[in-house]
Design an enzyme around this catalytic site. Structure first.
Site, PDB file in Angstrom:
ATOM      1  CB  CYS A 283      -7.788 -11.312   0.787  1.00  0.00           C
ATOM      2  SG  CYS A 283      -7.252  -9.856   1.330  1.00  0.00           S
TER       3      CYS A 283
ATOM      4  CB  SER B  23     -14.717  -3.728  -2.135  1.00  0.00           C
ATOM      5  OG  SER B  23     -14.659  -2.465  -2.642  1.00  0.00           O
TER       6      SER B  23
ATOM      7  CD  GLU C  84      -5.606  -9.087  -2.327  1.00  0.00           C
ATOM      8  OE1 GLU C  84      -6.834  -9.134  -2.007  1.00  0.00           O
ATOM      9  OE2 GLU C  84      -4.747  -9.044  -1.022  1.00  0.00           O
TER      10      GLU C  84
END
Lengths: 507, 507
Positions: A282, A222, A245
């Site tokens: 994602c 997150s 990421e």
């Protein structure tokens, strides 16, 4: 001394399955890092390293049934998806073994001495050396491919860096099982088991990022968690690179011409991408620009149909389910936001897929509407209806960095006919790491030309966490000036005994 | 509204020469950044960019007499050194123009679609795009090569990034002159002048690093200043990469066999390297490990002779002179530290070169002796006398990251004869970005295999600020998935109309 148990939980029931481990104490984190650091020497042998990566892939394949069973019990991702994810994982390990053999990642450059230059140039020979111990923070949504045996671990090991993984609490049993297989592979190829280890616990993760012997970190998760760790990495007495990421909206733009031509195909394709893996990717498309008018209505009509027919699914854990339900509710409550298919609670342990719609005019007001520009993890997307390209461009102009951006174009637009396509390509190149045309962003190919990253907050660095270039994150260059051949590392010797690719200048 | 004047000062007299400018207000910094940002479009044309870099080099060469006079008046570095530095500077601009033409920096990778793979691989085409506006923080000690027209500026412009330079207060007139030449070159090649601009003032530097449209920064300077800017870059809502080259001790190890063989050559070579540019190089050897005993005494004897004969020199500014005198005094006051040639005040505006000695045993006590492990900017070095290799290794083990590490070895050691050389090479590879054998670290060649960087605090990233790889700092990858040829950037089209190097996988 009290210990904090680490439980494996079944998300299909919310019940604890078994106690897998205990959270690591600061002393245990320190021991894991020191043992990893001590394992750098043996890992420096590229031949052994490549053999180790292949042995790890083989052991994971052999244990496939157990690994998939363990992962499914903790994540509810299902055997089909997990079989594919395991193949991706072992494929990555083998691809990085091949990369070690090929040696291009060393980026060897040799400049021969040139006494005729002013000033005279000395001989310079450059390659890259591993950074040291790498901390890997495992992802919730990929218990294999972005976790213990995943791409961060594989690329760091390939670079010659021992790894300490902070396991994700959603799949501790899978993490332990995979770690035991990796460690067995290490020992089988003559390496110390400590080239990989696993720690559990939130506090252990913080200890890890602050440990003086940790040289770099990889993270998938997150924005909030990633930013906290990024900040800790930057605040160290010796700052370290933090390759995170974090979050991404993954905008999609449907042009009017594309909607006119392929409304139903776009609507059903979108539904498939939004609900894949119960929306826990994602690169799930989280914001879709659809033109106003009847062609756009056909897109949303198909989306309504497809999402309405989607079975409820189980999210990775119950906290995620609560966040999803609350996040959807908060967004749906904004004036002007409709929910043609209401996503949210679909049963005691499941959630239903759905989507929200909003006019671009509302969204561009900002304020409370900015919530719609934040990722909502789970099977939901926000459809923004726009009047013209100016409005679509204005919405794109409000976005932060993204992992991907997708354009749905008409046949004529793909052939370069005058229209918004060229301008859109330029605009989305500025805000994403990967541009997709007439496809969907879910499904990130593991390939040399892949880039899985993007401007912040998609990523905290300009590196990729998927594909061959991921290895570059764990290396730093060293140049050797006028160092006699006998003292050079074998990789840089004049006779090139290892047969490595090199870029030679002069002489 | 009050303005703060920016004066050009003559370090040979301490007197103000002329008021060159005023410090930039926050509004002026904002305007400079916005104008730079608006100039991105024109700078995206690689052909124009290369022409611009060459035109800038030509204008600097044409104006050489004025540039060197301006720089000498403000820095006292002397016309000889500055002539060389200007040649280095224009050479860098031309080398980066060549790099733009060659296109290897784009790191183009093409993966052809492979439907036979499981999952099928889509077509992926990757290259690199410029980050956006780059902030460059100019160095005190290189008014040309690491300042307005220097390597950071040249590499950023080559990458397609407009530049706003925060000028160094030691040479504002030179900075303005060079900026005017660069801007004239821009206009002459059809670019807006705003692709390069200069701001003055400490506060302007902070405004710059915090500006939302600044996408990356390059810095050459002190650990304190660099760390403050690094922290500000990391603390932004959107963090940006900060490529800083901060401080370095640049250790030298003289082996007993080398001292036995070449004591006098080593002593005089060391003196030359320590006093070059009045000791104001980032790679000045600041800590020298010399064996105890008569051979080591011959090294220091020669050092004493050579440094004793060195004329006092003028440092870049009077604050630097005060810091040098105070820094030497504080170090020399430590118990057990001797000053065979006392460096320090050599007149009202000059400083004398010298060196300090200390036993490795003292140094390894830590505490107050840790001061000897901090860079002291100016013509001084610390000679550490060691008893055996264990002690030398222990001293190296106390060091942070360095730009360079140098070994002085005997002929037999360079041929790989058993001895400490191999172990030393391994140890210094762990703590420096460049390893030099039987040479001196000063004089950093501009070459493809160069690496000017190193573990923190030598640098805040793993990049280089000198040599061809410096361009990599200002780019990020973007992958295009299934994007029709007509919509691809020219660099990635199937027919390769620009004739760029590319790495192709599959089909």
């Amino acid at each position: 001394m009290t210990t904090t148990p680490v439980w494996s939980v079944d998300p299909r029931t919310g019940k604890q399955r078994e106690q897998v481990a205990v959270e690591a104490t600061p002393q245990e984190v320190d021991e894991a890092v020191r043992a990893a650091h001590a394992a750098r020497g043996p890992l420096a042998d590229a031949t052994v390293r490549a053999a180790f990566l292949r042995a790890a892939a083989a052991l994971l394949d052999e244990a496939a049934a157990h690994v998939i069973e363990a992962a499914d019990a903790e994540t509810a991702l299902g055997p089909g998806r997990l079989t594919g994810e395991l193949a991706r994982t072992t494929g990555q390990l083998r691809a990085f073994a091949d990369a070690v053999d090929a040696g291009a990642y060393l980026d060897i450059r040799i400049d021969r001495a040139d006494p005729a230059l002013s000033p005279p140039r000395p001989e310079l020979r450059r390659y890259k050396v591993p950074l040291g111990v790498v901390a890997v923070y495992a992802a919730s949504n990929f218990p294999l491919a972005f976790s213990v045996p995943g791409g961060d671990t594989a690329s760091a090991l390939a670079a010659g860096c021992p790894v300490v993984v902070k396991a994700h609490p959603d799949h501790p049993a899978t993490s332990e099982l995979c770690a035991s297989l990796l460690r067995r592979a290490a020992v089988a190829t003559g390496l110390p088991a400590e080239v990989v280890s696993v720690v559990h616990g939130f506090d252990a993760g913080l200890e890890l990022i602050r440990h003086p012997l940790v040289a770099a970190a990889g993270f998938t998760g997150s924005i909030r968690g990633g930013r906290a760790l990024f900040d800790a990495a930057a605040a160290r007495p010796v700052p370290i690179p933090f390759h995170g990421e974090l979050g991404s909206l993954n905008p999609v733009v449907v042009t009017p011409a594309a909607a006119a031509e392929r409304a139903e195909e776009i609507g059903s394709g979108l539904a498939g991408s939004v609900t894949l893996g119960v929306g826990q990717f994602c690169v799930k498309p989280g914001l879709v620009l659809v033109p106003e008018g009847p062609d756009g209505d056909r897109v949303t009509g198909e989306l309504t149909k497809a999402l309405g027919e989607t079975e409820p699914g189980v999210l990775l854990d119950h906290r995620m389910r609560e966040n999803f339900v609350a996040g959807v509710r908060e967004r749906a409550a904004l004036p002007g936001v409709d929910a043609p298919v209401t996503p949210g609670s679909g049963g005691e342990h499941t959630v239903g897929a759905g989507y929200l719609t909003v006019g671009a005019g509302n969204l561009l007001e900002g304020g409370a509407y900015d919530l719609l520009l934040e990722e909502c993890f789970g099977p939901v997307t926000v459809v923004v209806r726009y009047a013209d390209q100016g409005e679509a461009g204005a919405v794109l102009g409000r976005l932060g960095g993204n992992l991907s951006a997708t354009l749905q174009l008409s046949a004529a637009e793909t052939e370069g006919a005058p229209g918004p396509a060229t301008e859109l390509i330029g605009q989305v190149t500025g805000l994403a790491g990967r541009i997709v045309v007439n496809g969907w962003p879910t499904g990130v190919a593991v390939a040399p030309a892949q880039h899985h990253g993007g401007p912040y907050p998609a990523a905290t660095s300009h590196s990729t966490s998927v594909g061959g270039a991921a290895i570059e994150r764990w290396l730093r260059p060293v140049a050797y000036q006028s160092v006699p051949d006998a003292l050079l590392p074998a990789e840089l010797r004049e006779a090139n005994p290892l047969g490595l690719p090199r870029q030679v200048t002069g002489g």
